[in-house]
Design a protein around this motif. Structure first.
Motif, PDB file in Angstrom:
ATOM      1  N   SER A 277       0.827  -1.210   0.000  1.00 50.57           N
ATOM      2  CA  SER A 277       0.000   0.000   0.000  1.00 50.57           C
ATOM      3  C   SER A 277       0.861   1.259   0.000  1.00 50.57           C
ATOM      4  CB  SER A 277      -0.948  -0.001   1.204  1.00 50.57           C
ATOM      5  OG  SER A 277      -0.242  -0.221   2.408  1.00 50.57           O
ATOM      6  N   LYS A 278       1.976   1.230   0.738  1.00 56.36           N
ATOM      7  CA  LYS A 278       2.807   2.432   0.829  1.00 56.36           C
ATOM      8  C   LYS A 278       3.463   2.781  -0.509  1.00 56.36           C
ATOM      9  CE  LYS A 278       6.806  -0.103   2.690  1.00 56.36           C
ATOM     10  NZ  LYS A 278       7.716  -0.224   3.860  1.00 56.36           N
ATOM     11  N   SER A 279       3.704   1.768  -1.355  1.00 57.50           N
ATOM     12  CA  SER A 279       4.325   2.040  -2.660  1.00 57.50           C
ATOM     13  C   SER A 279       3.308   2.527  -3.688  1.00 57.50           C
ATOM     14  CB  SER A 279       5.017   0.776  -3.186  1.00 57.50           C
ATOM     15  OG  SER A 279       4.071  -0.241  -3.457  1.00 57.50           O
ATOM     16  N   LEU A 280       2.009   2.496  -3.315  1.00 61.80           N
ATOM     17  CA  LEU A 280       0.962   2.946  -4.230  1.00 61.80           C
ATOM     18  C   LEU A 280       0.624   4.420  -4.057  1.00 61.80           C
ATOM     19  CD1 LEU A 280      -1.408  -0.160  -4.054  1.00 61.80           C
ATOM     20  CD2 LEU A 280       0.130   0.473  -5.913  1.00 61.80           C
ATOM     21  N   LYS A 281       1.283   5.075  -3.122  1.00 60.97           N
ATOM     22  CA  LYS A 281       1.083   6.515  -2.980  1.00 60.97           C
ATOM     23  C   LYS A 281       1.530   7.212  -4.262  1.00 60.97           C
ATOM     24  CE  LYS A 281      -0.525   7.009   1.232  1.00 60.97           C
ATOM     25  NZ  LYS A 281       0.271   7.519   2.345  1.00 60.97           N
ATOM     26  N   ASN A 282       0.897   8.297  -4.560  1.00 61.23           N
ATOM     27  CA  ASN A 282       1.138   9.060  -5.783  1.00 61.23           C
ATOM     28  C   ASN A 282       0.617   8.356  -7.035  1.00 61.23           C
ATOM     29  OD1 ASN A 282       2.488  11.149  -4.361  1.00 61.23           O
ATOM     30  ND2 ASN A 282       4.350   9.894  -4.344  1.00 61.23           N
ATOM     31  N   LYS A 283      -0.244   7.324  -6.820  1.00 56.68           N
ATOM     32  CA  LYS A 283      -0.910   6.661  -7.937  1.00 56.68           C
ATOM     33  C   LYS A 283      -2.414   6.606  -7.656  1.00 56.68           C
ATOM     34  CE  LYS A 283       3.044   3.704  -9.101  1.00 56.68           C
ATOM     35  NZ  LYS A 283       3.387   4.391 -10.366  1.00 56.68           N
ATOM     36  N   VAL A 284      -3.174   6.591  -8.725  1.00 56.78           N
ATOM     37  CA  VAL A 284      -4.617   6.366  -8.601  1.00 56.78           C
ATOM     38  C   VAL A 284      -4.841   4.860  -8.683  1.00 56.78           C
ATOM     39  CG1 VAL A 284      -6.885   6.735  -9.633  1.00 56.78           C
ATOM     40  CG2 VAL A 284      -5.187   8.594  -9.615  1.00 56.78           C
ATOM     41  N   VAL A 285      -5.477   4.286  -7.667  1.00 60.36           N
ATOM     42  CA  VAL A 285      -5.584   2.829  -7.549  1.00 60.36           C
ATOM     43  C   VAL A 285      -7.047   2.391  -7.658  1.00 60.36           C
ATOM     44  CG1 VAL A 285      -5.010   0.805  -6.158  1.00 60.36           C
ATOM     45  CG2 VAL A 285      -3.567   2.858  -6.036  1.00 60.36           C
ATOM     46  N   PHE A 286      -7.305   1.493  -8.594  1.00 54.87           N
ATOM     47  CA  PHE A 286      -8.615   0.861  -8.753  1.00 54.87           C
ATOM     48  C   PHE A 286      -8.498  -0.549  -8.196  1.00 54.87           C
ATOM     49  CE2 PHE A 286     -11.608  -1.871 -10.894  1.00 54.87           C
ATOM     50  CZ  PHE A 286     -12.754  -1.116 -11.115  1.00 54.87           C
ATOM     51  N   ILE A 287      -9.263  -0.872  -7.156  1.00 59.28           N
ATOM     52  CA  ILE A 287      -9.207  -2.200  -6.535  1.00 59.28           C
ATOM     53  C   ILE A 287     -10.575  -2.866  -6.653  1.00 59.28           C
ATOM     54  CG2 ILE A 287      -8.783  -3.525  -4.437  1.00 59.28           C
ATOM     55  CD1 ILE A 287      -6.979  -1.338  -3.435  1.00 59.28           C
ATOM     56  N   ASP A 288     -10.573  -4.098  -7.164  1.00 62.21           N
ATOM     57  CA  ASP A 288     -11.796  -4.897  -7.278  1.00 62.21           C
ATOM     58  C   ASP A 288     -11.665  -6.127  -6.383  1.00 62.21           C
ATOM     59  OD1 ASP A 288     -14.141  -6.223  -8.237  1.00 62.21           O
ATOM     60  OD2 ASP A 288     -12.871  -7.367  -9.621  1.00 62.21           O
ATOM     61  N   PHE A 289     -12.515  -6.223  -5.343  1.00 65.96           N
ATOM     62  CA  PHE A 289     -12.562  -7.414  -4.500  1.00 65.96           C
ATOM     63  C   PHE A 289     -13.599  -8.365  -5.099  1.00 65.96           C
ATOM     64  CE2 PHE A 289     -10.953  -4.177  -1.577  1.00 65.96           C
ATOM     65  CZ  PHE A 289      -9.886  -4.844  -0.983  1.00 65.96           C
TER      66      PHE A 289
END
Length: 397
Positions: A277-289
């Motif tokens: 999660s910390k490496s996803l900062k500065n990105k727009v994240v789309f998560i599908d559960f």
């Protein structure tokens, strides 16, 4: 002195008499039932919000929240739902998935629609032509507002008065009926009904059996609804819930909540790449559960693949699927590969699911570059691609 004493005795006598009468009133099950039936009989129509919670794992399918409208119509055919027009819409929880539903009956037609894939319409219905549908529908409409016998007991001894108890913030008469019997194998079984009857209105506002607790909030009574309200021409489930506050209320009732900030987590995808999660900062994240056992999840995946193909060369955007609750370890990975999906996928993400508090599938998050939730949805609605793109495009500007 004598007259003063005589006066005090008279007052005391009437106080005792009034108290005795009051005590008899609240302990008279016959009077409670007669007065409540009378109040119900005066209803021409009733609109209410009903919430049902499962008391056992077996009944989890029937957790729901809905708005129900019932209007008396003496000449209508009773197909098992009472004497009158009936319309209901809401959402139910079924094995960790949420489905919108709507059903109606107006004497001419019976319609049930669940999710985006199931719709059943029966013209000129009879109790024989809709038996398979009634089990679900009578769960939604258990309150006896249209019934000829509103409080039919389950046992031969009728109802017992259990006292006055608060329910939904209101003082209520609590009445109870039970039938105890034996199965062919000699096991003891109990069937019970409990009603809470509002002391002020004398209308039932809660009901419980062995598996469910149902709570009622009456919204409106005695409004004259035109027959068009119960028409099957407007049965689109996409229009069932369009009030954000209502949807938030339903989600809360069913144990669903969204996180405002992405929690800390880490896991490897099916190719062995580590995601944090910390490496996803500065990105727009789309998560599908999602899960292979979830039909709406699988319907959403082709559009998620299109979303990935649209943004795959944009380093600001991450498209990620996280599967959970699989019966076998490789089920999700095999399904993903078989169907040619190429966006990042984390199989067996049950720990991440718990971290997010996911209670329904599919659950979709779109998270901004600061880790804040900007879009949250449950279930799958066809043609969602345009909406997802609009959210993401706004966040990458």
């Amino acid at each position: 002195m004598i007259s003063s004493l005589y006066f005090r005795l008279i007052v005391l006598f009437f106080l005792v008499l009034n108290f005795s009468s009051f005590a008899q009133d609240i302990n008279s099950i016959d009077k409670i039932l007669i007065e409540s039936k009378r109040a119900i009989s005066k209803l021409k129509s009733v609109k209410y919000k009903v919430t049902q919670k499962g008391l056992t794992d077996h009944s989890a399918y029937f957790e729901f929240e809905a708005v129900v409208i019932q209007q008396k119509k003496e000449v209508i055919k009773d197909v098992g739902l009472g004497m009158g027009y009936l319309k209901a819409f809401g959402q139910c929880k079924q094995k960790n998935t949420i489905e919108k539903f709507r059903f109606l009956y107006n004497g001419d037609v019976f319609v049930l629609k669940k999710g985006d894939s199931y719709e059943k319409t029966v013209s000129n219905p009879s109790i024989k032509s809709v038996p398979n549908l009634l089990h679900f529908l009578t769960q939604v409409r258990t309150m006896p507002f249209l019934n000829k016998n509103p409080y039919k007991p389950v046992g031969p001894d009728g109802y017992t008065f259990l006292g006055i108890e608060e329910q939904n913030g209101e003082l209520c008469y609590k009445i109870f009926s039970e039938l105890v019997g034996k199965t062919p194998k000699g096991h003891t079984v109990k069937i019970s009904k409990t009603y809470w009857i509002n002391k002020k209105t004398l209308l039932p506002i809660a009901y419980k059996d062995e598996n469910h607790l149902k709570e009622i909030q009456i919204l409106e009574i005695n409004k004259n609804y035109p027959k068009e309200v119960f028409s099957h021409k407007n049965i689109d489930t996409s229009k069932i819930i369009d009030d954000g506050e209502v949807l938030d209320s339903i989600n809360k009732t069913l144990g669903i909540h969204k996180l405002s900030v992405m929690p800390q987590w880490h896991a490897k995808d099916q190719n062995g790449k580590l995601w944090e999660s910390k490496s996803l900062k500065n990105k727009v994240v789309f998560i599908d559960f999602w899960g292979t056992w979830c039909s709406p999840c699988k319907k959403a995946m082709p559009e998620i693949e299109q979303l990935y193909q649209y943004y795959k060369n944009n380093k600001q955007v991450v498209i990620l699927g996280i599967s959970a609750n699989e019966k076998t370890k490789n089920a999700a990975s095999l399904y993903f590969k078989k169907n040619g999906f190429s966006y990042a996928h984390i199989p067996n993400g049950d720990t991440i699911v718990k971290t997010f508090g996911v209670m329904a599938y599919p659950t979709i998050y779109i998270i901004d570059k600061m880790g804040n939730t900007k879009h949250f949805e449950i279930d799958y609605k066809p043609n969602s691609l345009k909406k997802w793109k609009a959210v993401i495009n706004q966040l990458i500007q």
